[in-house]
Design an enzyme around this catalytic site. Structure first.
Site, PDB file in Angstrom:
ATOM      1  N   LEU A 182     102.756  -6.723 -40.038  1.00 31.05           N
ATOM      2  CA  LEU A 182     101.484  -6.577 -39.332  1.00 31.05           C
ATOM      3  C   LEU A 182     101.677  -5.806 -38.023  1.00 31.05           C
ATOM      4  O   LEU A 182     100.792  -5.131 -37.531  1.00 31.05           O
ATOM      5  CB  LEU A 182     100.881  -7.957 -39.055  1.00 31.05           C
ATOM      6  CG  LEU A 182      99.485  -7.950 -38.441  1.00 31.05           C
ATOM      7  CD1 LEU A 182      98.486  -7.266 -39.358  1.00 31.05           C
ATOM      8  CD2 LEU A 182      99.008  -9.355 -38.147  1.00 31.05           C
ATOM      9  N   SER A 190      99.108 -12.116 -41.538  1.00 29.02           N
ATOM     10  CA  SER A 190      99.180 -13.004 -40.378  1.00 29.02           C
ATOM     11  C   SER A 190     100.315 -12.609 -39.450  1.00 29.02           C
ATOM     12  O   SER A 190     101.401 -12.221 -39.883  1.00 29.02           O
ATOM     13  CB  SER A 190      99.344 -14.444 -40.873  1.00 29.02           C
ATOM     14  OG  SER A 190     100.584 -14.979 -40.497  1.00 29.02           O
ATOM     15  N   LYS A 191     100.025 -12.715 -38.142  1.00 37.24           N
ATOM     16  CA  LYS A 191     100.982 -12.330 -37.113  1.00 37.24           C
ATOM     17  C   LYS A 191     102.262 -13.162 -37.246  1.00 37.24           C
ATOM     18  O   LYS A 191     103.365 -12.682 -37.044  1.00 37.24           O
ATOM     19  CB  LYS A 191     100.301 -12.599 -35.768  1.00 37.24           C
ATOM     20  CG  LYS A 191     101.001 -12.008 -34.576  1.00 37.24           C
ATOM     21  CD  LYS A 191     100.068 -12.111 -33.388  1.00 37.24           C
ATOM     22  CE  LYS A 191     100.779 -11.804 -32.105  1.00 37.24           C
ATOM     23  NZ  LYS A 191      99.904 -11.865 -30.944  1.00 37.24           N
ATOM     24  N   ARG A 192     102.076 -14.425 -37.571  1.00 30.56           N
ATOM     25  CA  ARG A 192     103.209 -15.351 -37.635  1.00 30.56           C
ATOM     26  C   ARG A 192     104.063 -15.110 -38.886  1.00 30.56           C
ATOM     27  O   ARG A 192     105.280 -15.086 -38.817  1.00 30.56           O
ATOM     28  CB  ARG A 192     102.646 -16.785 -37.648  1.00 30.56           C
ATOM     29  CG  ARG A 192     103.619 -17.842 -37.219  1.00 30.56           C
ATOM     30  CD  ARG A 192     102.883 -19.154 -36.962  1.00 30.56           C
ATOM     31  NE  ARG A 192     101.855 -19.429 -37.970  1.00 30.56           N
ATOM     32  CZ  ARG A 192     102.082 -20.011 -39.139  1.00 30.56           C
ATOM     33  NH1 ARG A 192     103.306 -20.383 -39.463  1.00 30.56           N
ATOM     34  NH2 ARG A 192     101.087 -20.232 -39.990  1.00 30.56           N
ATOM     35  N   LYS A 193     103.401 -14.887 -40.027  1.00 35.79           N
ATOM     36  CA  LYS A 193     104.163 -14.816 -41.280  1.00 35.79           C
ATOM     37  C   LYS A 193     104.598 -13.411 -41.674  1.00 35.79           C
ATOM     38  O   LYS A 193     105.541 -13.245 -42.438  1.00 35.79           O
ATOM     39  CB  LYS A 193     103.304 -15.359 -42.437  1.00 35.79           C
ATOM     40  CG  LYS A 193     103.012 -16.818 -42.338  1.00 35.79           C
ATOM     41  CD  LYS A 193     102.414 -17.280 -43.665  1.00 35.79           C
ATOM     42  CE  LYS A 193     101.491 -18.447 -43.482  1.00 35.79           C
ATOM     43  NZ  LYS A 193     100.438 -18.528 -44.453  1.00 35.79           N
TER      44      LYS A 193
END
Ligand code: GLU
Length: 547
Positions: free
Chosen positions: A302, A295-298
């Site tokens: 990435l 995930s981009k956020r976590k």
């Protein structure tokens, strides 16, 4: 209803070419059977991620192992998401990982015969085909407002029906000619929708190049093909572009699989043969005991910038991704440890059908191995490249002394020696290994295991006799000669048989010297280090190391 008249009212001819003319301008590529044309089609959002690299690597390998073409198309239909410099950043990032396009946006190539490669510059092509569909009664204008569509969706959800614009819900399908012209006259905004010919009672079986045979339900949704601003949707642009750019194999994320029935119908109504499709499984990671999508956020890993900043060797990232892409690549590398991954016969059907596991620890191992195979010059170029971009001013100044650093590198990495250093994962770690060779980053820990008088005597004595011209045995003879003068055994065997007679041994003399010179009791060959440092720096350190 006079469809021709309506099509003209909605899309005036202007300087549009006819569909037949486009077929002539963009003829099929003259390529032998089995040769694949692939593309990367990112939105120019400025965020290029591991998924893009993963997909680009598959595209590039398929195209180049079959002698085909890999091109770059920019899907910029969503103006809001556009970021300046994003296209250059895609090209630069992929080039860093050794992936090059043959053709496409911002690619200087004589092959660029299928452009423009920016979707916003292809408006006329899309419109020509929307017009054709309107004329054939396969598309129609829809004047429904967002509020009306929301209300329909809410009622469909409530009654547990499939949501969307289809069948009895496709209100604008049944507008009369008069109503349509009234709406246009009233200046009501509209989109153009496909008049779907499909039915959910029909199933289609198609062959995905990765997932194998898949059966899907036919599309019956009147999807939007042209938005109110005259820009096509992804679905429509995909059908037109991959047809006219003559893509033979569309490799894209599995999130597009659910739209495939729409794409198959669009190809059908447009009279095109669909390309082959390969839907790649998402990159996953282990989070505790569960597998989840990156995930981009976590997950900072990435982003592709992460690997450059952290100083991974680019080829290691590519090689690791190859192991994720093709299950038999790892076996191939065991048989061909020094082989170029480009010699591996990449096969699209060997890609995993579900959840490709990305494991940073494994990447670190591959990176260590790849870095340990570099020559001094390659390693130097790699570390310098990282320092130029991400290093401190001090790091940069160290790289100005070319010859000095190359000698250090050869010693530290163990190039040419018996023991090749195999623990460098990333550039930054490598760069830190030189620190003690430069006075401005030399940060010693003078923790000697002997008393002040002994330490200082050893250092003074050696400083008085050291000469850079000494070869290893002369150097060692001088170290040995100091031992009895400070009450140490000059032979290890002597010390081992009567430790009670000595304060220490010749190896303890060397340790005192080593701590003074490198700031730590562990280092590569001390005689070589002193030779690289040179006489004045060595003597100065010996004297500075006194306590
Ligand atoms: N612009 C789409 C994306 O970035 C491309 C998908 C495709 O490859 O067709 O997801």
């Amino acid at each position: 209803m006079n469809m021709k008249k309506l099509a003209n009212a909605l899309i005036p001819d202007g300087d549009l070419l006819s569909p037949e003319e486009y077929e002539e301008i963009y003829p099929p590529r003259n390529l032998p059977k089995g040769v694949e044309v692939t593309r990367l089609a990112p939105s120019p959002t400025g965020f290029i991620h591991l998924g893009n690299l993963y997909s680009a690597l598959a595209d590039e390998r398929v195209a180049h192992t079959t002698g085909g073409v890999f091109y770059l198309r920019i899907e910029d239909t969503d103006e809001k998401r556009k970021v300046d410099g994003a296209v250059e950043s895609v090209i630069r990032s992929l080039k860093y990982f050794g992936i090059r396009f043959d053709e496409g946006a911002e690619i200087n190539s004589s092959l660029n015969n299928y452009g423009p490669y920016y979707q916003r510059q292809r408006e006329k092509i899309y419109k020509s085909f929307v017009k054709k569909l309107l004329e054939e009664g396969l598309a129609y204008p829809c004047f429904c407002t967002a509020e009306e569509l929301d209300a329909v969706r809410a009622s469909q959800t409530k009654s547990k029906e499939t949501t969307g614009y289809y069948g009895k819900y496709a209100k604008c399908r049944n507008l009369t000619e008069e109503e349509i012209y009234d709406n246009i006259k009233a200046g009501k905004p509209y989109v153009i929708r496909l008049k779907s010919q499909g039915s959910i009672d029909n199933k289609i079986t198609f062959r995905d190049a990765i997932k194998g045979d898949i059966t899907v339900t036919e599309n019956d949704q009147d999807v939007v093909i042209l938005k109110s601003d005259g820009i096509p949707t992804y679905h429509f642009a995909h059908a037109i572009d991959d047809h006219f750019m003559r893509t033979t194999l569309v490799i894209r994320g599995e999130e597009w699989l659910s739209s495939l029935p729409i794409h198959l119908e669009l190809h059908k109504v447009l009279g095109f043969n669909p390309p082959k499709y390969a839907h790649t499984s998402s990159l996953m990671k282990m989070d505790g005991d569960t597998k989840r999508k990156l995930s981009k956020r976590k997950d900072p890993e990435l982003s592709l910038d992460y690997y450059r900043q952290a100083g991974y060797y680019p080829q290691a990232v590519v090689k690791y991704l190859m192991t994720v892409l093709n299950s038999n690549f790892e076996e191939w590398t065991l048989k061909n440890p020094d082989g170029d991954y480009k010699d591996f016969k990449f096969k699209i059907d060997k890609m995993g059908k579900s959840g490709a596991l990305f494991d940073l620890e494994k990447l670190n191992d591959v990176s260590k191995t790849e870095i340990s195979k570099l020559s001094a010059e390659e390693c130097y170029a790699f570390l310098k490249g990282w320092v130029d971009e991400f290093g401190s001013e001090v790091d940069k100044s160290h790289f100005k002394e070319d010859g000095y650093l190359l000698k250090i590198l050869t010693l530290i990495i163990g190039i040419g020696g018996k023991k090749r250093r195999k623990d460098i994962e990333r550039a930054e770690q490598g760069v830190r290994l030189f620190d003690y060779f430069f006075d401005d980053t030399f940060d010693p820990d003078y923790s000697y295991r002997f008393d002040k008088a002994t330490v200082n005597m050893v250092l003074d004595k050696f400083a008085a006799v050291y000469d850079t011209g000494d070869d290893n045995s002369e150097w060692f003879a001088k170290v040995k000669a100091i031992a009895p003068e400070v009450g140490f055994a000059s032979e290890m065997s002597e010390y081992k048989s009567h430790p009670e007679n000595f304060k220490g041994s010749v190896s303890d003399v060397a340790e005192i010297l080593r701590i003074a010179i490198t700031g730590s009791p562990n280092s590569p060959d001390l005689c070589t280090i002193m030779r690289i440092l040179g006489k004045s720096r060595t003597v100065a350190r010996l004297l500075k190391g006194k306590i």
